[in-house]
Design a protein around this motif. Structure first.
Motif, mmCIF file in Angstrom:
data_model
loop_
_atom_site.group_PDB
_atom_site.id
_atom_site.type_symbol
_atom_site.label_atom_id
_atom_site.label_comp_id
_atom_site.label_asym_id
_atom_site.label_seq_id
_atom_site.Cartn_x
_atom_site.Cartn_y
_atom_site.Cartn_z
ATOM 1 N N PRO A 25 0.833 -1.214 0.000
ATOM 2 C CA PRO A 25 0.000 0.000 0.000
ATOM 3 C C PRO A 25 0.867 1.263 0.000
ATOM 4 O O PRO A 25 1.954 1.284 0.577
ATOM 5 N N VAL A 26 0.374 2.290 -0.654
ATOM 6 C CA VAL A 26 1.097 3.563 -0.751
ATOM 7 C C VAL A 26 0.446 4.558 0.208
ATOM 8 O O VAL A 26 -0.749 4.850 0.086
ATOM 9 N N PRO A 27 1.215 5.102 1.155
ATOM 10 C CA PRO A 27 0.656 6.057 2.116
ATOM 11 C C PRO A 27 0.207 7.365 1.444
ATOM 12 O O PRO A 27 0.768 7.788 0.425
ATOM 13 N N THR A 28 -0.771 8.002 2.063
ATOM 14 C CA THR A 28 -1.281 9.276 1.565
ATOM 15 C C THR A 28 -0.160 10.294 1.411
ATOM 16 O O THR A 28 -0.073 10.978 0.386
ATOM 17 N N ALA A 29 0.686 10.414 2.422
ATOM 18 C CA ALA A 29 1.754 11.413 2.383
ATOM 19 C C ALA A 29 2.674 11.194 1.190
ATOM 20 O O ALA A 29 3.131 12.149 0.561
ATOM 21 N N ARG A 30 2.912 9.951 0.847
ATOM 22 C CA ARG A 30 3.787 9.648 -0.284
ATOM 23 C C ARG A 30 3.123 10.058 -1.595
ATOM 24 O O ARG A 30 3.763 10.645 -2.466
ATOM 25 N N LEU A 31 1.843 9.733 -1.752
ATOM 26 C CA LEU A 31 1.122 10.155 -2.953
ATOM 27 C C LEU A 31 1.055 11.677 -3.030
ATOM 28 O O LEU A 31 1.270 12.264 -4.093
ATOM 29 N N ALA A 32 0.756 12.314 -1.908
ATOM 30 C CA ALA A 32 0.621 13.769 -1.861
ATOM 31 C C ALA A 32 1.925 14.465 -2.243
ATOM 32 O O ALA A 32 1.909 15.495 -2.926
ATOM 33 N N ALA A 33 3.044 13.900 -1.829
ATOM 34 C CA ALA A 33 4.344 14.506 -2.137
ATOM 35 C C ALA A 33 4.570 14.592 -3.639
ATOM 36 O O ALA A 33 5.164 15.558 -4.130
ATOM 37 N N GLY A 34 4.076 13.630 -4.378
ATOM 38 C CA GLY A 34 4.271 13.611 -5.824
ATOM 39 C C GLY A 34 3.556 14.730 -6.552
ATOM 40 O O GLY A 34 3.869 15.024 -7.704
ATOM 41 N N PHE A 35 2.600 15.350 -5.882
ATOM 42 C CA PHE A 35 1.844 16.453 -6.487
ATOM 43 C C PHE A 35 1.928 17.739 -5.670
ATOM 44 O O PHE A 35 1.274 18.719 -5.988
ATOM 45 N N GLU A 36 2.709 17.685 -4.582
ATOM 46 C CA GLU A 36 2.805 18.816 -3.650
ATOM 47 C C GLU A 36 1.413 19.229 -3.171
ATOM 48 O O GLU A 36 1.043 20.401 -3.172
ATOM 49 N N LEU A 37 0.650 18.235 -2.747
ATOM 50 C CA LEU A 37 -0.701 18.453 -2.240
ATOM 51 C C LEU A 37 -0.720 18.270 -0.731
ATOM 52 O O LEU A 37 0.102 17.535 -0.177
ATOM 53 N N PRO A 38 -1.671 18.896 -0.049
ATOM 54 C CA PRO A 38 -1.792 18.678 1.392
ATOM 55 C C PRO A 38 -2.329 17.270 1.668
ATOM 56 O O PRO A 38 -3.417 16.913 1.207
ATOM 57 N N PRO A 39 -1.573 16.451 2.400
ATOM 58 C CA PRO A 39 -2.016 15.083 2.667
ATOM 59 C C PRO A 39 -3.415 14.964 3.289
ATOM 60 O O PRO A 39 -4.180 14.089 2.873
ATOM 61 N N PRO A 40 -3.807 15.831 4.248
ATOM 62 C CA PRO A 40 -5.156 15.661 4.817
ATOM 63 C C PRO A 40 -6.279 15.817 3.784
ATOM 64 O O PRO A 40 -7.252 15.073 3.805
#
Length: 160
Positions: A25-40
């Protein structure tokens, strides 16, 4: 009709989950980092995708998200409905029965409202077009323009 940015974020995340090719599984923070998006905020979109059955979620320190089914089985309409909800975009309020039309006989309102009919016809065409496009189609279109995309995504996430 305006579609929120959550649809864009969700579609991109689904593509990334496929392109990353990870078995875990890929954590939210990791996915968010790829787009510079806020993880919450991204997590809110990901939870909507879980509820719609497009991704699965694993809790815990090694948790995260993974595709619930292949991109060939996910349509753009699935993504829009997951994020925006299944409700119709246009809601007729029978405005023709007010003001000038307030004194019209009830029989005048038995016929469908022409404005509502036109809007529903257009929305149905839009929904059908989205339902005909899978994320595999979108992925293929991206790869035609950027054949190295999967390699680029995997390399970026390996470094970050």
């Amino acid at each position: 009709m305006r579609i929120g940015e959550g649809v864009e974020w969700a579609a991109h995340c689904l593509l990334m989950l496929d392109w990353m090719g990870e078995d875990r599984p890929v954590p939210t923070a990791r996915l968010a980092a790829g787009f510079e998006l806020p993880p919450p905020y991204l997590n809110k979109q990901l939870q909507a995708l879980v509820k719609a059955g497009l991704v699965t979620s694993t809790a815990g320190a090694r948790g995260g998200f993974r595709l619930a089914r292949p991109l060939e089985k996910i349509t753009m309409m699935d993504v829009v409905a997951a994020i925006e909800g299944p409700e119709e975009a246009f809601q007729c309020t029978e405005i023709r029965s007010r003001g000038v039309g307030a004194d019209s006989p009830a029989s005048a309102l038995r016929r469908p409202c022409a404005v509502s009919t036109a809007m529903r016809k257009a929305e149905l065409a839009w929904r059908r077009a989205l339902a005909e496009q899978t994320l595999a189609d979108v992925s293929a279109a991206v790869k035609r323009g950027a054949p190295e995309i999967e390699e680029t995504v995997r390399a970026w996430y390996a470094r970050n």
